[in-house]
Each structure stands twice: as structure tokens, then as C-alpha cells.
Design a protein around this motif. Structure first.
Motif, PDB file in Angstrom:
ATOM      1  N   GLU A  13      44.133  43.715  45.309  1.00 33.84           N
ATOM      2  CA  GLU A  13      42.560  43.245  45.140  1.00 33.84           C
ATOM      3  C   GLU A  13      41.781  44.273  44.317  1.00 33.84           C
ATOM      4  O   GLU A  13      40.981  43.821  43.427  1.00 33.84           O
ATOM      5  CB  GLU A  13      41.850  43.293  46.553  1.00 33.84           C
ATOM      6  CG  GLU A  13      40.501  42.766  46.510  1.00 33.84           C
ATOM      7  CD  GLU A  13      39.991  42.827  47.632  1.00 33.84           C
ATOM      8  OE1 GLU A  13      38.747  42.733  47.758  1.00 33.84           O
ATOM      9  OE2 GLU A  13      40.156  43.620  48.753  1.00 33.84           O
ATOM     10  N   TRP A  16      42.660  43.098  40.583  1.00 32.81           N
ATOM     11  CA  TRP A  16      41.868  41.884  40.123  1.00 32.81           C
ATOM     12  C   TRP A  16      40.511  41.965  40.030  1.00 32.81           C
ATOM     13  O   TRP A  16      39.875  41.447  39.123  1.00 32.81           O
ATOM     14  CB  TRP A  16      42.331  40.446  40.920  1.00 32.81           C
ATOM     15  CG  TRP A  16      41.771  40.355  42.570  1.00 32.81           C
ATOM     16  CD1 TRP A  16      42.593  40.346  43.606  1.00 32.81           C
ATOM     17  CD2 TRP A  16      40.395  40.048  42.751  1.00 32.81           C
ATOM     18  NE1 TRP A  16      41.630  40.082  44.582  1.00 32.81           N
ATOM     19  CE2 TRP A  16      40.461  39.975  44.050  1.00 32.81           C
ATOM     20  CE3 TRP A  16      39.307  39.790  41.920  1.00 32.81           C
ATOM     21  CZ2 TRP A  16      39.013  39.437  44.832  1.00 32.81           C
ATOM     22  CZ3 TRP A  16      38.188  39.222  42.895  1.00 32.81           C
ATOM     23  CH2 TRP A  16      37.937  39.156  44.227  1.00 32.81           C
ATOM     24  N   MET A  39      45.090  38.026  42.067  1.00 37.60           N
ATOM     25  CA  MET A  39      44.503  37.346  43.022  1.00 37.60           C
ATOM     26  C   MET A  39      45.488  36.730  44.000  1.00 37.60           C
ATOM     27  O   MET A  39      45.603  36.804  45.105  1.00 37.60           O
ATOM     28  CB  MET A  39      43.277  36.488  42.580  1.00 37.60           C
ATOM     29  CG  MET A  39      42.297  36.910  41.655  1.00 37.60           C
ATOM     30  SD  MET A  39      41.176  35.695  41.195  1.00 37.60           S
ATOM     31  CE  MET A  39      39.604  36.338  40.680  1.00 37.60           C
TER      32      MET A  39
END
Length: 104
Positions: A13, A16, A39
Motif C-alpha cells: 500500500e 502504490w 494495488m
């Protein structure tokens, strides 16, 4: 194993979120592909973690890892301000994550 999946999902996370900044509004192909890939991996790992961990705890920890990691990346790499207030807020997030882990 679920906690490892959750940790890795949180790290992807961060990846991204950082990648999103480099896509230039999704106009740069390679950063966009890397961001979309991160993602997908993050969500896939989150799904695996959710097989045996509670939803609320898992989601809060996933977003917390992403939030804290992204803020720290911004401070350490992008030169964003490291004010006492920002650091105190990040500390509160970390304490919340630790509390959820210990109590959940």
C-alpha cells in the motif's frame, strides 16, 4: 501467516501510494503500471489476511501501515515537513495499530 500477509499488504500500500505520485495523473505508463500492480498485490494480500483475521482490525492496521509509511516516506525522501504535530499524529496512529494488534 495472516499477520505476514497483512504486513506485506501494508507495505505494498505504501508502494502504490508513493507510485501514485509518480504517475503524473496516470499519464506516465511505467509508473502507472507499477502502481496498479502494487494495488493489486496489496489487495490480494489483504484478502488473504482477511481469511482468518477480524475485518475491523485488519483494515485499520492495513490503512495504518500505509498511512504511517507514506508519511515517513514523504518526510525522509521527499523533504516534507516533520513538525512536532505531524510526528505526534503519526505516533498516535502507531499506538492505535499496536493496540489493535494486542487486543485483536
Amino acid at each position: 501467516m495472516s499477520w505476514l500477509y497483512l504486513l506485506l499488504a501494508g507495505l505494498f500500500e505504501i508502494g502504490w501510494a508513493v507510485g501514485l505520485k509518480h504517475t503524473n495523473g496516470f499519464t506516465r505508463l511505467v509508473p502507472t503500471l507499477a502502481t496498479v500492480g502494487a494495488m493489486a498485490i496489496s489487495l490480494g494480500l489483504l484478502g488473504l489476511a482477511l481469511k482468518s483475521l477480524p475485518l475491523g482490525t485488519t483494515y485499520a492496521i492495513w490503512t495504518g501501515i500505509g498511512t504511517v509509511g507514506t508519511v515517513l516516506f514523504g518526510i525522509l525522501v521527499l523533504g516534507e515537513p516533520a513538525t512536532a504535530a505531524r510526528l505526534a499524529c503519526v505516533t498516535l496512529i502507531v499506538l492505535g495499530i499496536a493496540g489493535l494488534k494486542l487486543l485483536g
